[in-house]
Design a protein around this motif. Structure first.
Motif, PDB file in Angstrom:
ATOM      1  N   ALA A 297      29.086   8.513 -11.791  1.00 26.59           N
ATOM      2  CA  ALA A 297      30.370   8.633 -12.492  1.00 26.59           C
ATOM      3  C   ALA A 297      30.236   9.795 -13.465  1.00 26.59           C
ATOM      4  N   THR A 298      30.393  11.018 -12.959  1.00 26.77           N
ATOM      5  CA  THR A 298      30.039  12.195 -13.756  1.00 26.77           C
ATOM      6  C   THR A 298      31.079  12.558 -14.811  1.00 26.77           C
ATOM      7  N   PHE A 299      32.260  11.928 -14.796  1.00 33.36           N
ATOM      8  CA  PHE A 299      33.216  12.242 -15.853  1.00 33.36           C
ATOM      9  C   PHE A 299      32.683  11.799 -17.211  1.00 33.36           C
ATOM     10  N   LEU A 300      31.716  10.884 -17.212  1.00 35.54           N
ATOM     11  CA  LEU A 300      31.083  10.460 -18.463  1.00 35.54           C
ATOM     12  C   LEU A 300      30.017  11.443 -18.933  1.00 35.54           C
ATOM     13  N   GLU A 301      29.738  12.463 -18.115  1.00 40.88           N
ATOM     14  CA  GLU A 301      28.730  13.460 -18.470  1.00 40.88           C
ATOM     15  C   GLU A 301      29.348  14.791 -18.870  1.00 40.88           C
ATOM     16  N   HIS A 302      30.680  14.885 -18.829  1.00 44.33           N
ATOM     17  CA  HIS A 302      31.364  16.137 -19.135  1.00 44.33           C
ATOM     18  C   HIS A 302      32.529  15.877 -20.085  1.00 44.33           C
ATOM     19  N   GLY A 303      33.004  16.913 -20.722  1.00 42.50           N
ATOM     20  CA  GLY A 303      34.170  16.802 -21.583  1.00 42.50           C
ATOM     21  C   GLY A 303      33.868  16.110 -22.898  1.00 42.50           C
TER      22      GLY A 303
END
Length: 288
Positions: free
Chosen positions: A240-246
């Protein structure tokens, strides 16, 4: 003699009217309906500080005090297999063929009148593997939906959904256990869930109200409220890479619940603009 310049008011008027039309279009003016073949919502608990920074004016953070005594904000990723997406009232044959959507949302509250708030989910970002669905969503909202690749595999015992964003910034892979858990009345919570039990977790399951940011306030889109309750399911989320960006990159996160709906006909009403400012904080909706 130099010719006098032509009047500029027609141009200014045309620009103003075009801008007003586009603004109105981006407030979801049309009700839509679709069939949700599968809709799986994953709910993570994150610290309230970074999450609060994502809120536009007019919204508050909907938090939960976990079993560890800490306060948590709740973030959801809903991955759905959708078919026959179309304006409400049109035939199913006019809808889009089956495709996958992913919506990232934050549980939030909106003050509507003196001392009263309503709960909903703030739309943060969205994805779809259908280019026309992406185009339609970006024309009728400010969510910034993007094109992704998606694959769905289902057996009687397992549902696997893989989403690839191309640049790795929003990849998602989830496996849901359907063997005895995907039934109403059954409940399964992840090991590190911040919820004490299923009843509390369901408070942060799917909600019918979505908040969309707008320059003038908040656009509220409501789904049909009389839907069957989703089933809590056991899941594994290897990616779940959205937790690693932004803005949430590097923050602590705990997968705390997962809810699955199967074969549901869903309707979303037209957007209504809520104006949170004024001499009296009364509920003010402007019809689209």
């Amino acid at each position: 003699m130099r010719p006098l310049p032509g009047p500029t008011w027609p141009v200014r008027t045309a620009v103003r009217l075009t801008g007003a039309a586009l603004t109105r279009l981006q407030r979801r003016p049309v009700a839509v309906e679709a069939r949700l073949v599968h809709a799986l919502q994953l709910t993570w608990a994150v610290p309230p500080g970074p999450a609060r920074a994502l809120l536009p004016a007019g919204l508050g953070l909907d938090t939960h005090r976990g079993t560890d005594g800490r306060e948590w904000a709740l973030l959801a990723a809903t991955v759905a297999e959708v078919e026959a997406l179309r304006p409400r009232g049109t035939p199913r044959s006019a809808g889009r063929p089956r495709h996958v959507t992913v919506d990232y949302r934050l549980f939030a509250t909106l003050a509507v009148r003196r001392g009263r708030t309503v709960r909903g989910m703030l739309a943060l970002a969205g994805q779809s593997d259908d280019p026309l669905a992406v185009l339609g969503a970006n024309l009728t909202s400010r969510g910034g939906r993007r094109r992704v690749d998606a694959r769905v595999e289902r057996t009687p015992r397992r549902l696997r959904i893989s989403v690839g964003s191309g640049d790795g910034s929003a990849d998602l892979e989830v496996v849901a256990d359907l063997d005895g858990t995907a039934r109403p009345g059954t409940d399964a919570l992840p090991e590190r869930s911040v919820f004490a039990g299923p009843r509390t977790a369901r408070r942060f399951g799917p909600l019918p109200r979505t908040f969309l940011p707008d320059p003038a306030g908040v656009v509220v889109v409501e789904a049909a409220p009389d839907l069957p309750p989703p089933a809590a399911v056991a899941v594994a989320v290897p990616r779940a890479t959205f937790l690693e960006h932004g803005p949430l990159a590097g923050v602590e996160h705990r997968l705390s619940a997962a809810f699955l709906s199967v074969d549901v006909d869903q309707t979303w009403g037209p957007g209504r603009l809520h104006l949170p400012t004024g001499p009296d904080p009364l509920e003010t909706y402007i019809g689209m």
